[in-house]
Scaffold this motif. Structure first.
Motif, mmCIF file in Angstrom:
data_model
loop_
_atom_site.group_PDB
_atom_site.id
_atom_site.type_symbol
_atom_site.label_atom_id
_atom_site.label_comp_id
_atom_site.label_asym_id
_atom_site.label_seq_id
_atom_site.Cartn_x
_atom_site.Cartn_y
_atom_site.Cartn_z
ATOM 1 N N LEU A 156 0.771 -1.496 -0.422
ATOM 2 C CA LEU A 156 -0.199 -0.770 0.083
ATOM 3 C C LEU A 156 1.247 1.122 -0.039
ATOM 4 O O LEU A 156 0.661 2.072 -0.439
ATOM 5 C CB LEU A 156 -0.832 0.048 0.976
ATOM 6 N N GLY A 157 2.234 1.390 0.915
ATOM 7 C CA GLY A 157 2.845 2.546 0.647
ATOM 8 C C GLY A 157 3.475 2.765 -0.660
ATOM 9 O O GLY A 157 3.370 3.738 -1.009
ATOM 10 N N ARG A 158 3.506 1.466 -1.863
ATOM 11 C CA ARG A 158 4.567 1.683 -3.013
ATOM 12 C C ARG A 158 2.782 2.071 -3.057
ATOM 13 O O ARG A 158 3.385 4.007 -4.671
ATOM 14 C CB ARG A 158 4.978 0.750 -3.674
ATOM 15 N N ALA A 159 2.045 1.766 -3.422
ATOM 16 C CA ALA A 159 1.429 2.610 -4.340
ATOM 17 C C ALA A 159 0.359 4.334 -3.933
ATOM 18 O O ALA A 159 -0.149 4.696 -4.369
ATOM 19 C CB ALA A 159 -0.675 1.486 -3.333
ATOM 20 N N CYS A 160 0.449 4.114 -2.705
ATOM 21 C CA CYS A 160 0.453 5.650 -2.351
ATOM 22 C C CYS A 160 1.420 6.322 -2.720
ATOM 23 O O CYS A 160 0.639 7.918 -3.422
ATOM 24 C CB CYS A 160 0.531 5.947 -0.790
ATOM 25 N N GLU A 161 2.868 5.779 -3.192
ATOM 26 C CA GLU A 161 3.380 6.747 -3.615
ATOM 27 C C GLU A 161 3.018 7.157 -5.678
ATOM 28 O O GLU A 161 3.125 8.233 -5.548
ATOM 29 C CB GLU A 161 4.730 6.223 -3.494
ATOM 30 N N TYR A 162 2.699 5.892 -6.008
ATOM 31 C CA TYR A 162 2.549 6.394 -6.984
ATOM 32 C C TYR A 162 0.991 7.061 -7.750
ATOM 33 O O TYR A 162 2.016 8.228 -8.415
ATOM 34 C CB TYR A 162 2.178 4.531 -7.792
ATOM 35 N N LEU A 163 0.164 7.174 -6.696
ATOM 36 C CA LEU A 163 -0.884 7.997 -6.950
ATOM 37 C C LEU A 163 -0.234 9.413 -6.152
ATOM 38 O O LEU A 163 -0.905 11.163 -7.223
ATOM 39 C CB LEU A 163 -1.836 8.073 -5.564
#
Length: 263
Positions: A156-163
């Protein structure tokens, strides 16, 4: 990781079996009301995409043992290589599911030919469409592909960084933040949930999550134990998810009986 075997039952063309060759165990035994015409597993072997002889496209979640129809008339379908994004053609339209866990949300692209394949090179992914004498390319959103892959990986951390790296006003931004917010709540990840609802502007949830965050910080300072051990904070998160029986269990585990009664 490992080897997965997928095969159609010889005497039953309406059934397929998926085996784990490492453990020699059957992962799934899937039966359908019509013959299988085409099928393909995603890379992690958690979802099976298949089409039947009536040209209906389906997705089967092996973890939840649930099958959902995606399209009623599908002439082409494929997983985007190296991701959990689905591309499928329905007459003069291509549907793209960047988050296959949310089957009701897809992006549709109008075309005037037949999809022949998907080309992924470097930071670009294209749908190849034969339109008359020309082979045209329709570019997919690489950020959305990366987001979907990060979500499927549970990062989820990586997904948040993408967004957060997307420009303001990105077409699929609100949908992805909403998806991430839901996943963060389910994972009891208060920090990611706060960032997600902050982007969405949901003031009520932001205030509530701040209370959860303060409760867990106070617990950590008082007990020198990790925030994740705070049963009161976990109970508040369970309430937000609508799981009141679990919230009651968390409250009473640390004798927060008044809070349980108030709930």
């Amino acid at each position: 990781d490992g080897f997965i075997e997928l095969f159609q039952v010889q005497d039953d063309p309406k059934s397929v079996i998926i085996n784990d060759l490492n453990t020699r165990q059957t992962i799934a035994n899937i039966s359908h009301d019509n013959r299988f015409d085409w099928l393909e597993l995603n890379e992690k072997a958690t979802k099976l995409l298949f089409r039947d002889r009536r040209y209906r496209l389906w997705i089967h979640d092996l973890t939840a043992s649930k099958t959902v129809m995606l399209l009623g008339n599908c002439t082409y379908s494929q997983w985007v290589p190296g991701s959990d994004v689905v591309v499928a053609q329905n007459r003069n339209q291509v549907s793209v599911w960047y988050n296959i866990d949310d089957v009701d949300r897809m992006i549709n692209i109008a075309i005037k030919g037949d999809v022949t394949g998907i080309e992924r090179s470097g930071s670009r992914t294209d749908i190849l469409v034969q339109e008359g004498a020309f082979m045209n390319k329709y570019k997919l959103d690489e950020e959305l592909i990366e987001f979907g892959t990060a979500v499927e990986d549970g990062d989820l951390g990586r997904a948040c960084e993408y967004l957060e790296s997307l420009p303001d006003g990105h077409a699929g931004g609100a949908i992805m933040w909403s998806t991430l917010a839901k996943l963060a709540l389910e994972a009891e990840n208060v920090d990611i949930a706060l960032r997600s609802y902050g982007y969405l502007g949901d003031v009520a949830k932001i205030r509530y999550l701040h209370r959860v965050q303060v409760e867990s910080i106070f617990y950590e300072e008082e007990t020198s134990r990790p925030r994740s051990d705070c049963m009161k904070a976990r109970a508040m998160m369970a309430q937000l998810n609508g799981n009141y029986s679990l919230a009651e269990q968390f409250y009473t585990e640390e004798s927060h009986n008044d809070e349980a009664i108030e709930m």
